[in-house]
Design a protein around this motif. Sequence first.
Motif, PDB file in Angstrom:
ATOM      1  N   LEU A  70       0.861  -1.420   0.203  1.00 30.47           N
ATOM      2  CA  LEU A  70      -0.343   0.047   0.170  1.00 30.47           C
ATOM      3  C   LEU A  70       0.631   1.425  -0.036  1.00 30.47           C
ATOM      4  N   PHE A  71       2.078   1.526   0.879  1.00 27.47           N
ATOM      5  CA  PHE A  71       2.555   2.487   0.454  1.00 27.47           C
ATOM      6  C   PHE A  71       3.508   3.041  -0.319  1.00 27.47           C
ATOM      7  N   PRO A  72       3.778   2.257  -1.255  1.00 26.97           N
ATOM      8  CA  PRO A  72       3.891   2.399  -3.030  1.00 26.97           C
ATOM      9  C   PRO A  72       2.748   3.902  -3.611  1.00 26.97           C
ATOM     10  N   ALA A  73       1.712   2.624  -3.790  1.00 31.94           N
ATOM     11  CA  ALA A  73       0.248   2.732  -3.933  1.00 31.94           C
ATOM     12  C   ALA A  73      -0.252   4.217  -3.676  1.00 31.94           C
ATOM     13  N   VAL A  74       0.271   4.503  -2.117  1.00 32.46           N
ATOM     14  CA  VAL A  74      -0.022   6.183  -1.983  1.00 32.46           C
ATOM     15  C   VAL A  74       0.556   7.425  -2.127  1.00 32.46           C
ATOM     16  N   ILE A  75       1.429   6.657  -2.724  1.00 34.31           N
ATOM     17  CA  ILE A  75       2.761   7.474  -3.179  1.00 34.31           C
ATOM     18  C   ILE A  75       2.266   7.919  -5.090  1.00 34.31           C
ATOM     19  N   TRP A  76       2.402   6.783  -5.297  1.00 30.99           N
ATOM     20  CA  TRP A  76       1.879   6.734  -6.635  1.00 30.99           C
ATOM     21  C   TRP A  76       0.700   7.812  -6.347  1.00 30.99           C
ATOM     22  N   LEU A  77      -0.304   7.969  -5.901  1.00 26.20           N
ATOM     23  CA  LEU A  77      -1.648   8.406  -5.934  1.00 26.20           C
ATOM     24  C   LEU A  77      -1.394   9.864  -6.006  1.00 26.20           C
ATOM     25  N   GLY A  78      -0.229   9.841  -5.025  1.00 23.71           N
ATOM     26  CA  GLY A  78      -0.070  12.195  -4.771  1.00 23.71           C
ATOM     27  C   GLY A  78       0.459  11.829  -6.186  1.00 23.71           C
ATOM     28  N   LEU A  79       1.442  11.482  -6.462  1.00 26.79           N
ATOM     29  CA  LEU A  79       2.420  12.161  -8.159  1.00 26.79           C
ATOM     30  C   LEU A  79       1.380  12.187  -9.023  1.00 26.79           C
ATOM     31  N   VAL A  80       0.143  11.359  -8.823  1.00 27.84           N
ATOM     32  CA  VAL A  80      -1.277  11.594  -9.610  1.00 27.84           C
ATOM     33  C   VAL A  80      -2.092  12.639  -9.620  1.00 27.84           C
ATOM     34  N   ALA A  81      -1.871  13.244  -8.124  1.00 23.23           N
ATOM     35  CA  ALA A  81      -2.902  14.513  -8.153  1.00 23.23           C
ATOM     36  C   ALA A  81      -1.776  15.661  -8.310  1.00 23.23           C
ATOM     37  N   LEU A  82      -0.829  15.700  -8.158  1.00 19.40           N
ATOM     38  CA  LEU A  82       0.098  16.470  -8.535  1.00 19.40           C
ATOM     39  C   LEU A  82       0.071  16.916 -10.109  1.00 19.40           C
ATOM     40  N   ALA A  83       0.047  15.714 -10.682  1.00 21.21           N
ATOM     41  CA  ALA A  83       0.470  15.944 -12.567  1.00 21.21           C
ATOM     42  C   ALA A  83      -1.101  16.457 -12.966  1.00 21.21           C
ATOM     43  N   ALA A  84      -2.376  15.984 -11.926  1.00 26.54           N
ATOM     44  CA  ALA A  84      -3.305  17.003 -12.364  1.00 26.54           C
ATOM     45  C   ALA A  84      -3.200  18.410 -12.287  1.00 26.54           C
ATOM     46  N   ALA A  85      -2.870  18.715 -11.086  1.00 27.26           N
ATOM     47  CA  ALA A  85      -2.446  19.814 -10.873  1.00 27.26           C
ATOM     48  C   ALA A  85      -2.145  20.547 -11.443  1.00 27.26           C
ATOM     49  N   VAL A  86      -0.572  20.281 -11.867  1.00 30.75           N
ATOM     50  CA  VAL A  86       0.270  21.101 -13.023  1.00 30.75           C
ATOM     51  C   VAL A  86      -0.488  21.179 -14.199  1.00 30.75           C
ATOM     52  N   ARG A  87      -1.083  19.793 -14.760  1.00 33.68           N
ATOM     53  CA  ARG A  87      -1.606  20.092 -15.870  1.00 33.68           C
ATOM     54  C   ARG A  87      -3.107  20.977 -15.827  1.00 33.68           C
ATOM     55  N   ARG A  88      -3.569  21.662 -14.524  1.00 31.72           N
ATOM     56  CA  ARG A  88      -4.737  22.561 -14.478  1.00 31.72           C
ATOM     57  C   ARG A  88      -3.929  23.387 -14.053  1.00 31.72           C
ATOM     58  N   PHE A  89      -3.361  24.004 -13.382  1.00 30.73           N
ATOM     59  CA  PHE A  89      -2.518  25.359 -13.642  1.00 30.73           C
ATOM     60  C   PHE A  89      -1.439  25.555 -14.495  1.00 30.73           C
ATOM     61  N   ARG A  90      -0.801  25.025 -14.322  1.00 31.50           N
ATOM     62  CA  ARG A  90       0.398  25.626 -15.474  1.00 31.50           C
ATOM     63  C   ARG A  90       0.655  23.899 -16.812  1.00 31.50           C
ATOM     64  N   GLY A  91      -0.794  24.137 -17.736  1.00 30.72           N
ATOM     65  CA  GLY A  91      -0.621  23.017 -18.230  1.00 30.72           C
ATOM     66  C   GLY A  91       0.048  23.914 -19.462  1.00 30.72           C
ATOM     67  N   ARG A  92      -0.789  25.456 -20.052  1.00 32.28           N
ATOM     68  CA  ARG A  92      -0.025  25.748 -20.635  1.00 32.28           C
ATOM     69  C   ARG A  92       1.456  25.854 -20.453  1.00 32.28           C
ATOM     70  N   GLN A  93       2.321  27.156 -19.939  1.00 36.28           N
ATOM     71  CA  GLN A  93       3.354  27.013 -19.318  1.00 36.28           C
ATOM     72  C   GLN A  93       4.208  25.071 -19.789  1.00 36.28           C
ATOM     73  N   ALA A  94       3.799  24.865 -19.235  1.00 35.96           N
ATOM     74  CA  ALA A  94       4.572  23.396 -19.186  1.00 35.96           C
ATOM     75  C   ALA A  94       3.750  22.260 -20.501  1.00 35.96           C
ATOM     76  N   PRO A  95       3.706  22.429 -20.808  1.00 36.61           N
ATOM     77  CA  PRO A  95       2.558  21.234 -21.579  1.00 36.61           C
ATOM     78  C   PRO A  95       3.066  19.974 -21.469  1.00 36.61           C
ATOM     79  N   GLY A  96       4.458  19.501 -21.229  1.00 36.44           N
ATOM     80  CA  GLY A  96       4.832  18.314 -21.422  1.00 36.44           C
ATOM     81  C   GLY A  96       5.409  17.735 -20.230  1.00 36.44           C
ATOM     82  N   ALA A  97       4.705  18.735 -18.933  1.00 35.13           N
ATOM     83  CA  ALA A  97       5.280  18.074 -17.461  1.00 35.13           C
ATOM     84  C   ALA A  97       4.791  17.113 -16.676  1.00 35.13           C
ATOM     85  N   PRO A  98       3.331  17.473 -17.302  1.00 34.37           N
ATOM     86  CA  PRO A  98       2.007  16.269 -16.383  1.00 34.37           C
ATOM     87  C   PRO A  98       2.356  14.553 -16.685  1.00 34.37           C
ATOM     88  N   GLY A  99       2.958  15.006 -17.937  1.00 36.14           N
ATOM     89  CA  GLY A  99       3.318  13.597 -18.494  1.00 36.14           C
ATOM     90  C   GLY A  99       4.570  12.805 -17.994  1.00 36.14           C
TER      91      GLY A  99
END
Length: 340
Positions: A70-99
């Motif tokens: 479960l521990f790495p799964a929790v870390i992964w969910l945090g990374l997914v949330a981070l990528a979603a936030a980057v795409r939502r708020f900084r997607g135009r400035q850094a389009p390749g960063a979330p992927g």
Amino acid sequence: MKDSEPVVPAATQRRPGRGGPWAAGAFAAGVLALLVALPLAARDRLPDPVATHWGGSRPDGSMSLTAAALFPAVIWLGLVALAAAVRRFRGRQAPGAPGAVLASGGVLLSGAQASIVHANLDRARWQDAASMDAWVILIVLATGAAGLLTWLATRTPGTGTAAAGTAPTGPRGPVMTLPAGERVVWLSRTSNVWMQLAAALLGLGAAGTALAGATGLTSGHWPLTTTLAILALTTLACSSVQARVTAKGLDVGFGPFGWPKRHWSPADIGAARAERRTAAQAGGWGYRVNGLGTTVMLRGGECLVVESRQGQRFAVSVDDADRGAALLNSLAAGAATPAA
């Protein structure tokens, strides 16, 4: 000729990115399943607790089997949330960063989980776990490669501003008035969400069977892994297309990296036009050849149709095809005009 390169942009940019969230969601769910399933699938062959940290070549830390799942799964969910936030708020400035975040994080955590299972497999105590040295090197290299390749595949170049308009239709089809002394570029992309999703699922299947074999859970997995990997890469290459018109002619690139690529010089082009086609007319989805010629069909509707001077026809389903055809006809007419 000026150094500037004004761009004739596609009329809409909604199609290229529609498949991204679906493919990313499938990837996120698949990595989550792998992180949890790998240790649980091997629980009858693992000690409890399992070694999860190494000091040099020897294990010096452990977790319960449940926590290790479960521990790495929790870390992964945090990374997914981070990528979603980057795409939502900084997607135009850094389009390749979330992927890049998702790809590198998924490879890192999946590789680490697989290495932990492999090191602890068939050991009586966690203190007897095998060394991780070779795994660490492979994981670091794979993580860096995944992040870099995904960033290159998902970054979006700027579009610039329109440089010319479409004039009335000429003998070849629609034509465009080109600014004197300037180079003009037209670019349009299209992707198919279902093909991208299928490519993601096939890739996850290939990764899952490869990791299961690498950890020692299964044997004889390479034929299946290779088949799934080839299908994933082929589907990915057919899931998106980019059409680009410059003074050198038309380039049509396939897949996230625009490769493989087909090229037509202005001297090769007899006429270009925009035409509405359906998948039924093209003979299905993807790269099709029938009585209409060759069609790259990723969505029904407007297509850029190019006819060579030898009578061969090629069509690709991209937006703003009328303006792309007009630019091609203007370039072709210029190539056919003898120099004074």
